[in-house]
Write an enzyme that holds these catalytic residues in place. Sequence first.
Site, PDB file in Angstrom:
ATOM      1  N   ASP A 153       0.878  -1.160   0.000  1.00  0.00           N
ATOM      2  CA  ASP A 153       0.000   0.000   0.000  1.00  0.00           C
ATOM      3  C   ASP A 153       0.920   1.215   0.000  1.00  0.00           C
ATOM      4  OD1 ASP A 153      -2.102   1.730   0.050  1.00  0.00           O
ATOM      5  OD2 ASP A 153      -3.099   0.859   1.789  1.00  0.00           O
TER       6      ASP A 153
HETATM    7  C1  BGC Z   1      -4.993   3.306   0.101  1.00  0.00           C
HETATM    8  C2  BGC Z   1      -5.078   2.324  -1.048  1.00  0.00           C
HETATM    9  C3  BGC Z   1      -4.970   3.068  -2.344  1.00  0.00           C
HETATM   10  C4  BGC Z   1      -3.663   3.849  -2.364  1.00  0.00           C
HETATM   11  C5  BGC Z   1      -3.442   4.637  -3.644  1.00  0.00           C
HETATM   12  C6  BGC Z   1      -3.760   4.205   0.000  1.00  0.00           C
HETATM   13  O1  BGC Z   1      -3.825   5.218   0.943  1.00  0.00           O
HETATM   14  O2  BGC Z   1      -4.996   2.626   1.332  1.00  0.00           O
HETATM   15  O3  BGC Z   1      -6.280   1.616  -0.975  1.00  0.00           O
HETATM   16  O4  BGC Z   1      -5.052   2.182  -3.425  1.00  0.00           O
HETATM   17  O5  BGC Z   1      -3.671   4.773  -1.271  1.00  0.00           O
HETATM   18  O6  BGC Z   1      -4.294   5.702  -3.729  1.00  0.00           O
END
Ligand code: BGC
Length: 683
Positions: A244
């Site tokens: 993530d």
């Molecule tokens: C989120 C993800 C997301 C990523 C990109 C993160 O903060 O937890 O689910 O895909 O950001 O935006």
Amino acid sequence: MKRTLILSILLLCTTLAQAQIQITREDRERAEALVEQMTLEEKCALITGQDDGFHTAAIERLGIPSVRMADGPQGVRNKTHSTYYPCGISLAASFNRSIAHGVGTGIGWDASARGVRIMLCPGVNIYRSPLCGRNFEYYGEDPYLASETAVQYIRGIQEQRVIATIKHFALNNQEFDRHGTGSVADERTINEIYFPTFRKAVEQARVGAVMTSYNPVNGVHSPENQWLLNQLRGWGHDGIVMTDWTSSYTTLGCLTSSLDLEMPQGYVLNYEAVSELVKNGTVEESLVDEKCCRILQTFAAYGLLDLPMKNESIPENNPESRAKAYEAALEGPVLLKNDGILPIKASKKNNIVVLGPNADIIPYGGGSGRMDPIEGTTTTLWQGIASLGKGYKASFMDWKNIDEAAIRKASAVIVSVGFNHDTEKEGADRTYSLPAGQNELISKVASLNPNVLVVANSGGEFDVTPWIGNVKGLLMAWYAGQESGRALAAIISGAVSPSGRLPFTFWGTEDKNPAAKYYHAVVPAVKKRSKNRDPYPNAEYKEGIFLGYRGVERFGIEPMYPFGYGLTYSGFEYSGGSLEVLPYGYCVKFTVKNTGKTAASEVAQVYVSKDKSAVARPSRELKGYEKLSLAPGESKEVRILLTTGSFARYSIPQHNWVVDKGSYKVIVGSSSADTKIELPVEL
Ligand code: BGC
């Protein structure tokens, strides 16, 4: 008969398997040949996010293109306006696999029309508490419902040659302090409740990518958690594992685990850090090669090394995508209470007042799941009601400045309340109560007019106790996307019967939820810890496998509305009920009849229950369901397949699933609290 059934199942499996993209030996060999020609610097670029943090690296001299990614799960986000579909909890509430597949297909079209080849969705973390700010993105509390929904959604996306990314692996069930709080659960709980959706996505949908979670799992950060990632590889995931955004901590940990891609950039897997460990002999360069191979073999399988990124034949503003968004928006809403207010049929006497904070907006949950719909394509609830036409005299009212006399005179009042991108979002947990002023609004309106319908936007349950006894109807609308107003108007007017079912248990009070006391327990520890996050507080999943409806009998608590529950405009009768023994399980057969005067859909649910078990088990668990659309008077025979695996439980001593011998019941009902047919099974 039996033979025909087996043959048709085999045929179906073959057809589905053909539609799914698999990584082949040729893809692997091609990836290896490319990696052999890459410098360590190029390899490090490939295993880390580039540019705006939503691209992989291009290595032009080898013909490796940069691959663009975008968030979902409600449509294509990031630097574009796109079709805005109903959120995850709404798809789960549809209890309709083809709806989930349709939304996945629409997202696949929209992504490929924009040259996006990795979609960062679906999000499938289990609903453990209504407070989790991202429940709206996810598929509810039940692992079977969540996995069936996820498999179809992923297939829909990937059939368009777009890689889906299932997230967040694993146990990311709260947003409160998501970077600083660990999740701790026992092996059985993890395997029975929190892993199945990821596992089925790998085994049945061949999901192309998996995103790890922010929270450590049992003490180790998930991108570096070898035990965790080895489970995934053990299920056969040979695609990409990415972090993530900003959740990697050590170069060594990320190199030695089977993580492939650090996002959004190389904080720890950058060339400087990696080359130092390779040069001083701490790690072999082959660890980096393996990551590059998995990325490139996935790209090869999806044609990303050969075919154009953009599918020019699909328009960005695609009427077919909009149709998918509308179909899905019709099937998600769940009618929880209806004391005769719905449907509101066309009538000269209609004089409907529509008001509330969410009445004339397209409400959405916040964070990376929030996206921008295409201008001019959305319909709010008020716009939907206003366009019902003849027999639907309606007026809009400012909820902060209500006209009491007009409310008194109204034939019905629709109060549109709930959360939005500020009050229910990623990165924070939400309140159990509706946002400020909304309970007061509903109570005030209900004191002026007996005919009140509450339409609510949320990702889960919230406190309805201040007014539920004083209103005639409650319709859970979730965040239903750009077509929500059109769909809700169709349901409210009776053009379409509501057919959604609760994908979680609606307890009615915050403390009844079996996870509540453990969910909150971490808060004081977080407040007390030092700035460098030492000690690292852990959220302990002490309710274990008895989450949601699995806890009803175990803890002797009655929910306000059970899992699987939802009203419609007709009635159904169940009859028959038999089990046909198949070589690998059972076919449960029964008949459902629409006994009312309205076309409507029933969600027939099949639960499995073990009689007397030496090992504690939930009193029932969902193992099959079918949504049936029935004309007035129409009957359909339903056949639901159960495999022996449907009766299994996870054994910690054996580190595996086991099927205990003994007596079981197969229960058919229209919710987790309902029993229409009970069939004994001896294993
Ligand atoms: C989120 C993800 C997301 C990523 C990109 C993160 O903060 O937890 O689910 O895909 O950001 O935006």
